[in-house]
Motif scaffolding. Sequence first.
Motif, PDB file in Angstrom:
ATOM      1  N   THR A  93       0.846  -1.185   0.000  1.00  0.00           N
ATOM      2  CA  THR A  93       0.000   0.000   0.000  1.00  0.00           C
ATOM      3  C   THR A  93       0.883   1.236   0.000  1.00  0.00           C
ATOM      4  O   THR A  93       2.059   1.179   0.357  1.00  0.00           O
ATOM      5  CB  THR A  93      -0.912   0.044   1.241  1.00  0.00           C
ATOM      6  OG1 THR A  93      -0.094   0.013   2.415  1.00  0.00           O
ATOM      7  CG2 THR A  93      -1.872  -1.123   1.265  1.00  0.00           C
ATOM      8  N   THR A 108      -4.115   0.307  -2.529  1.00  0.00           N
ATOM      9  CA  THR A 108      -3.507  -1.021  -2.468  1.00  0.00           C
ATOM     10  C   THR A 108      -3.134  -1.444  -3.881  1.00  0.00           C
ATOM     11  O   THR A 108      -3.895  -1.221  -4.817  1.00  0.00           O
ATOM     12  CB  THR A 108      -4.507  -2.035  -1.884  1.00  0.00           C
ATOM     13  OG1 THR A 108      -4.866  -1.628  -0.557  1.00  0.00           O
ATOM     14  CG2 THR A 108      -3.905  -3.443  -1.820  1.00  0.00           C
ATOM     15  N   GLY A 135      -6.512   1.188   1.832  1.00  0.00           N
ATOM     16  CA  GLY A 135      -5.375   0.381   2.259  1.00  0.00           C
ATOM     17  C   GLY A 135      -4.952   0.711   3.674  1.00  0.00           C
ATOM     18  O   GLY A 135      -5.490   1.623   4.305  1.00  0.00           O
TER      19      GLY A 135
END
Length: 243
Positions: A93, A108, A135
Amino acid sequence: MKLVTKTLLGAGLVCVLIAVTVVLALQMMNHHQIMNAEVPVNEPSVETSTEPENDIITVGGVVDTAIDLSNPQALATESAYIALARIDAIDGTNNYSEISQQYVLPYTFGQMTVLDNYKGELTLGEKCGFYRLGGTLPAEQYYAGALSPEANAKRQAMQAEDGESDAGKYVRDLAVGDIEVEAGKAYLVYLVPENSYYGKPDIYAIIGYQGCLREARQRDGVWQVLNNFTGEWEDLAVILGEV
């Protein structure tokens, strides 16, 4: 009075974080904006599955869009590609762009293999890159991007006074109702080509939050996909018929 000031400051920072998340999510939902944002590919990755939950703070806002995220036909119109894909790896991430030299929404990224095409023609059986918004990041990195330098400095000063630290802590930024992508699973995905984040071919953005990332499974030789809004499994053929 000192305790009250700290409490108010802490509450204010939480409100700022939520406001920033909501505003940025609204700005980024339109896929033209998603495609033109700047996110690098080679930033250090963070494995999000190995951190204890008590060290993770979850933030996020309600996403209000002009597109009905539960409507496959509307989402298909916004997509350049619709495919059945297996997620091979979650590489990490990030929330910073080396291209634009600025912070962006947490996202992500990883690798997937396209198993079948339903809109557009992607190469079958070969790995390609993907990313999607949302993320989990180290807290220090997240706050550096989510807060202004002044607000972050105040937060750090308050932590230092209390003997606290961001070390070992993480922040999960996920829109309300969204799901996290998981390695090893197959999904029906709605994609647009990525030309600005990485500047490399064969990388695609999964748009539409939980509406465009639908877990897939086979039952008696028939593919089904999960409706993330109702929790029901639906025949893929029926969904594609709506497209």
